[in-house]
Design a protein around this motif. Sequence first.
Motif, PDB file in Angstrom:
ATOM      1  N   UNK A 210       0.953 -13.264   1.493  1.00 16.86           N
ATOM      2  CA  UNK A 210       1.976 -13.247   0.444  1.00 16.86           C
ATOM      3  C   UNK A 210       1.359 -12.943  -0.910  1.00 16.86           C
ATOM      4  N   UNK A 211       0.205 -13.525  -1.211  1.00 20.04           N
ATOM      5  CA  UNK A 211      -0.468 -13.252  -2.484  1.00 20.04           C
ATOM      6  C   UNK A 211      -0.799 -11.763  -2.598  1.00 20.04           C
ATOM      7  N   UNK A 212      -1.249 -11.161  -1.492  1.00 16.81           N
ATOM      8  CA  UNK A 212      -1.595  -9.743  -1.537  1.00 16.81           C
ATOM      9  C   UNK A 212      -0.365  -8.866  -1.688  1.00 16.81           C
ATOM     10  N   UNK A 213       0.736  -9.236  -1.052  1.00 13.16           N
ATOM     11  CA  UNK A 213       1.987  -8.487  -1.223  1.00 13.16           C
ATOM     12  C   UNK A 213       2.425  -8.515  -2.684  1.00 13.16           C
ATOM     13  N   UNK A 214       2.369  -9.692  -3.278  1.00 15.66           N
ATOM     14  CA  UNK A 214       2.844  -9.829  -4.652  1.00 15.66           C
ATOM     15  C   UNK A 214       1.911  -9.138  -5.637  1.00 15.66           C
ATOM     16  N   UNK A 215       0.617  -9.099  -5.345  1.00 19.79           N
ATOM     17  CA  UNK A 215      -0.298  -8.349  -6.198  1.00 19.79           C
ATOM     18  C   UNK A 215       0.025  -6.857  -6.161  1.00 19.79           C
ATOM     19  N   UNK A 216       0.382  -6.359  -4.985  1.00 16.97           N
ATOM     20  CA  UNK A 216       0.679  -4.927  -4.840  1.00 16.97           C
ATOM     21  C   UNK A 216       1.986  -4.545  -5.519  1.00 16.97           C
ATOM     22  N   UNK A 217       2.883  -5.499  -5.742  1.00 19.60           N
ATOM     23  CA  UNK A 217       4.204  -5.158  -6.260  1.00 19.60           C
ATOM     24  C   UNK A 217       4.200  -4.683  -7.709  1.00 19.60           C
ATOM     25  N   UNK A 218       3.089  -4.862  -8.417  1.00 19.48           N
ATOM     26  CA  UNK A 218       3.064  -4.366  -9.789  1.00 19.48           C
ATOM     27  C   UNK A 218       3.205  -2.852  -9.831  1.00 19.48           C
ATOM     28  N   UNK A 219       3.017  -2.190  -8.682  1.00 19.01           N
ATOM     29  CA  UNK A 219       3.118  -0.737  -8.651  1.00 19.01           C
ATOM     30  C   UNK A 219       4.431  -0.272  -8.023  1.00 19.01           C
TER      31      UNK A 219
ATOM     32  N   UNK B  76       9.436  -6.856   3.789  1.00 19.49           N
ATOM     33  CA  UNK B  76       8.362  -7.851   3.824  1.00 19.49           C
ATOM     34  C   UNK B  76       8.892  -9.279   3.979  1.00 19.49           C
ATOM     35  N   UNK B  77      10.210  -9.430   4.088  1.00 19.62           N
ATOM     36  CA  UNK B  77      10.782 -10.775   4.183  1.00 19.62           C
ATOM     37  C   UNK B  77      10.260 -11.548   5.387  1.00 19.62           C
ATOM     38  N   UNK B  78       9.889 -10.840   6.442  1.00 18.02           N
ATOM     39  CA  UNK B  78       9.395 -11.497   7.655  1.00 18.02           C
ATOM     40  C   UNK B  78       8.166 -12.355   7.349  1.00 18.02           C
ATOM     41  N   UNK B  79       7.329 -11.900   6.422  1.00 18.50           N
ATOM     42  CA  UNK B  79       6.125 -12.653   6.077  1.00 18.50           C
ATOM     43  C   UNK B  79       6.515 -13.957   5.377  1.00 18.50           C
ATOM     44  N   UNK B  80       7.428 -13.860   4.420  1.00 18.39           N
ATOM     45  CA  UNK B  80       7.866 -15.040   3.676  1.00 18.39           C
ATOM     46  C   UNK B  80       8.549 -16.039   4.607  1.00 18.39           C
ATOM     47  N   UNK B  81       9.379 -15.530   5.509  1.00 13.41           N
ATOM     48  CA  UNK B  81      10.086 -16.405   6.436  1.00 13.41           C
ATOM     49  C   UNK B  81       9.101 -17.128   7.357  1.00 13.41           C
ATOM     50  N   UNK B  82       8.069 -16.406   7.805  1.00 10.89           N
ATOM     51  CA  UNK B  82       7.067 -17.032   8.677  1.00 10.89           C
ATOM     52  C   UNK B  82       6.363 -18.168   7.941  1.00 10.89           C
ATOM     53  N   UNK B  83       6.056 -17.971   6.657  1.00 10.88           N
ATOM     54  CA  UNK B  83       5.401 -19.026   5.882  1.00 10.88           C
ATOM     55  C   UNK B  83       6.297 -20.258   5.797  1.00 10.88           C
TER      56      UNK B  83
ATOM     57  N   UNK C   4     -10.087   0.451   3.368  1.00 10.82           N
ATOM     58  CA  UNK C   4      -8.885   0.178   4.159  1.00 10.82           C
ATOM     59  C   UNK C   4      -7.873   1.317   4.070  1.00 10.82           C
ATOM     60  N   UNK C   5      -7.305   1.656   5.238  1.00 14.70           N
ATOM     61  CA  UNK C   5      -6.181   2.600   5.276  1.00 14.70           C
ATOM     62  C   UNK C   5      -4.856   1.853   5.407  1.00 14.70           C
ATOM     63  N   UNK C   6      -4.937   0.533   5.509  1.00 10.37           N
ATOM     64  CA  UNK C   6      -3.767  -0.319   5.633  1.00 10.37           C
ATOM     65  C   UNK C   6      -3.913  -1.485   4.668  1.00 10.37           C
ATOM     66  N   UNK C   7      -2.834  -2.011   4.167  1.00 11.65           N
ATOM     67  CA  UNK C   7      -2.946  -3.188   3.298  1.00 11.65           C
ATOM     68  C   UNK C   7      -3.457  -4.379   4.091  1.00 11.65           C
ATOM     69  N   UNK C   8      -4.343  -5.141   3.474  1.00 11.48           N
ATOM     70  CA  UNK C   8      -4.949  -6.264   4.194  1.00 11.48           C
ATOM     71  C   UNK C   8      -3.920  -7.317   4.559  1.00 11.48           C
ATOM     72  N   UNK C   9      -2.802  -7.388   3.817  1.00 14.90           N
ATOM     73  CA  UNK C   9      -1.831  -8.442   4.112  1.00 14.90           C
ATOM     74  C   UNK C   9      -1.296  -8.341   5.529  1.00 14.90           C
ATOM     75  N   UNK C  10      -1.164  -7.114   6.046  1.00 15.48           N
ATOM     76  CA  UNK C  10      -0.595  -6.969   7.397  1.00 15.48           C
ATOM     77  C   UNK C  10      -1.494  -7.602   8.449  1.00 15.48           C
ATOM     78  N   UNK C  11      -2.829  -7.515   8.242  1.00 19.85           N
ATOM     79  CA  UNK C  11      -3.754  -8.140   9.188  1.00 19.85           C
ATOM     80  C   UNK C  11      -3.689  -9.659   9.094  1.00 19.85           C
ATOM     81  N   UNK C  12      -3.645 -10.185   7.868  1.00 18.30           N
ATOM     82  CA  UNK C  12      -3.531 -11.640   7.702  1.00 18.30           C
ATOM     83  C   UNK C  12      -2.219 -12.155   8.281  1.00 18.30           C
ATOM     84  N   UNK C  13      -1.142 -11.392   8.101  1.00 13.41           N
ATOM     85  CA  UNK C  13       0.158 -11.798   8.654  1.00 13.41           C
ATOM     86  C   UNK C  13       0.089 -11.867  10.174  1.00 13.41           C
ATOM     87  N   UNK C  14      -0.491 -10.835  10.789  1.00 11.08           N
ATOM     88  CA  UNK C  14      -0.594 -10.835  12.245  1.00 11.08           C
ATOM     89  C   UNK C  14      -1.440 -11.982  12.762  1.00 11.08           C
ATOM     90  N   UNK C  15      -2.563 -12.240  12.090  1.00 12.21           N
ATOM     91  CA  UNK C  15      -3.406 -13.351  12.537  1.00 12.21           C
ATOM     92  C   UNK C  15      -2.687 -14.688  12.333  1.00 12.21           C
TER      93      UNK C  15
END
Length: 813
Positions: free
Chosen positions: A306-315, A330-337, A274-285
């Motif tokens: 959201x799980x993937x965003x939070x996993x990435x935040x350790x860095x 990334x707030x847009x993802x949380x708000x959508x949920x 992947x050249x993009x984080x997978x969370x963006x694809x899941x968010x769009x779908x």
Amino acid sequence: MLAPLLVALFALLLPTAGSTGPKRLADSAPEIPAGIARQWGAMNKRAHEMFQKGHFGQMMDLLEPARPWIQRYPINAHAMKTLVGLGVAETYCFRFQDAIRDNLAGREMARKLGDWDRVGGFSHNLSNLYIILYAQREAMVAADEAIAAFRITNNQSIQPQLLLHKARLTALQGDFERAIPIFRQGIEAAELGGKVLLQASGLERLGLGFLKEKRLDEAETALVASFRLRKFSKDPAITSSYQAMGLLRLAQGETGSALRLFDLAVQGPPDGIRRHPAWSAYFGRGKVLTAQGRLQEALNDLRTAIHQIEDARIHLVPADSIRVSTGMGVQEVYSAFIQVGAKLYAENHRRGLVEETLIVAEANRALGLRQASAESTRLNRILPAAYMEKLAQLQSAYAALYREASPERRHQVERLRLSLTEMEASADAGSPVAEESPFRKESLSASQALLVFHLAEDSSYLWAATRGGVSLHKLPSKTALASQVSRLREAIEKDDPEAAQIGETLYATLFSSLGEARSKRDWLIVPDDALYQLPFPALVARHRGGAPAYLVEEHSLLVLPGLWAMQKPIRRSAVWSGPAVAVADPIYNRADARWAGGGRSGMFSWFHVGGWNANTLELARLPGSGHEVEACERAWARPGGGSTVILRGRQANLESLDRALSTRPAVLHFATHVVPSPDNDRENLLALSIDKQAEPQLVGPEWIASRQLDVALVMMSGCRSGAGEVKQGEGLMGLTRAWLMAGAGAVAATHWPIPDEGHFAQSFYRHWMQGGAAPDVHQAGFALQAAQVEMIRSGTFRTRPRYWASYFIVGKS
């Protein structure tokens, strides 16, 4: 709009043979043995091949063993190439802290070698990194540095990248119309230079810009052209086009086509890299499934994102400004949920959704300040002395910008801020704070209710929690609530008789559906958006004998920065162990007889509310602030109150304040002017005495957050001390947040100016001392309630909300 974390083009391994322009002498460094040089060169060549194949993890593994060589032979082209490769690989693997650190190290090395092409390349990569992390301000400054470096060498080969980068930043600043011709120039330059993948990237960004502006025909032209270029060139970044085209089809109402495209994006590229984080694809779908009414499936995808965003935040880097920007992005993802979860709950009344949406509402908001508070002490211990020097320079730059609001001085402020951020980013602050459950009903006492708000354009929500359980309540849109809050604030400040009616209506809007929570005596409130500006005490709960019964008469009110603030109690002694420190009646102008300067003749000016005028007035003296702290001193002098240090007049300066903070005070009280920052009128600064050159001494959030405090309470009684920019997903910025970051247990501040001369503050401290002066945020909330009720029932002019509703307390339980 979907904003993938990683859609970046890097100036990878820029050539240096053609570098021209001024050179800097490299530090003396040991010569690299021939065997190591050959091995190092081969390693870098192999890393470049891995980059072209997209093997970023292997690329990192290959280059990591070269770090001891970088330390032993730190100034050479091999080291720079390794750092470029590591920075690129770390970025594609979403290890952002490491990527920033290696790019900064590489840029410094390039500067020492006088290799301005690579200085520009590292700065360009840093700018891309900051964009990925939604840190637009930092991205702009880094981009300026890249342009300046490439201007030295007159490197024309990088022109398409620079044009497209400039267009991207212009669009991010909200000026898409101005960005369009710059995009077109960059796309044309990329085409003429045969840079097909860069051309495709530029077309995609242009198309997404048109999509955001709802110019769908133009968006289709650009996005289809980008898709075709990537398809024909077998670009592994084709998944980015799937997402962009999916968003276009969704906007066009073609949800079936959009879903097929996002299915491909979720599936990932053919090579599996992947050249993009997978969370963006899941968010769009998830957005497409929501539009189709398939709420449970949408919720599943959003949960995964959201799980993937939070996993990435350790860095994430230990730099607060970047952490805040990322949280907003990334707030847009949380708000959508939350929106989907609440709709699903309305359909099936599944109780688990109530607590899950509450946890998600807090997960993003809590991370910024929670992580910053945990890291601040460690960072302040390990940051170099140069960090404090930069802070001092920033204080001076603020003053200079007040005198002359020129672009050069404004850029100096931005550059110093970025320097501080980069020093924080380079520091090793240790492991991130361990995750804990953000909420447990059992943490509430029998008398407490927790009220958590989430405001959004579609619908807003309120979670009400007691020991008995959690309930979810739908509220009007963010825009509607903001309008009501604004009307109430205006009516109170103008002493408008309609204020009570407006307050009663807003109370009904927010709380009419509450059940058990309404009967609880003590309310813990986590606001959101416009509700940070709401004087909750002045809401009218009911009428009693024809007179309004205000909310504060029914409940103690304490603002929390997030649910994380309830997790661990602040461990302090049962009574004050340090002095009370007060700053009052500073010297604000040269007409003050106490000023003994002899410096410049030039004048500068502030109005203590709103803007400033450099040719007319200095700040007016605050003689009443002296009376205020004298009244407070009488309350502090009661048994158990500890000693008192009052900094006034000439002593109300930055140096004296810094010394006083080293005494580990129990209370900090500021009776000073609060002025808008010269480069951001939504951010405030505390104004101390002018110095002998009539320069203002200003205390801003950066200086405050760099302190190490164990103070029970900070009170800022100055006008609008609690004002600040409210950032989506992060909450209230400004002085209150900075004091909490520095270690304060609670901060008392004001919504608007109050002509009081200490009457309210003295009453507050008297009630606090009656509670034993326990350094506990809840005791401060009870004392605030008692002082406000005392005014309401005083039978004097102070009964009006204008005089008591301005104060609020935000703290950590």
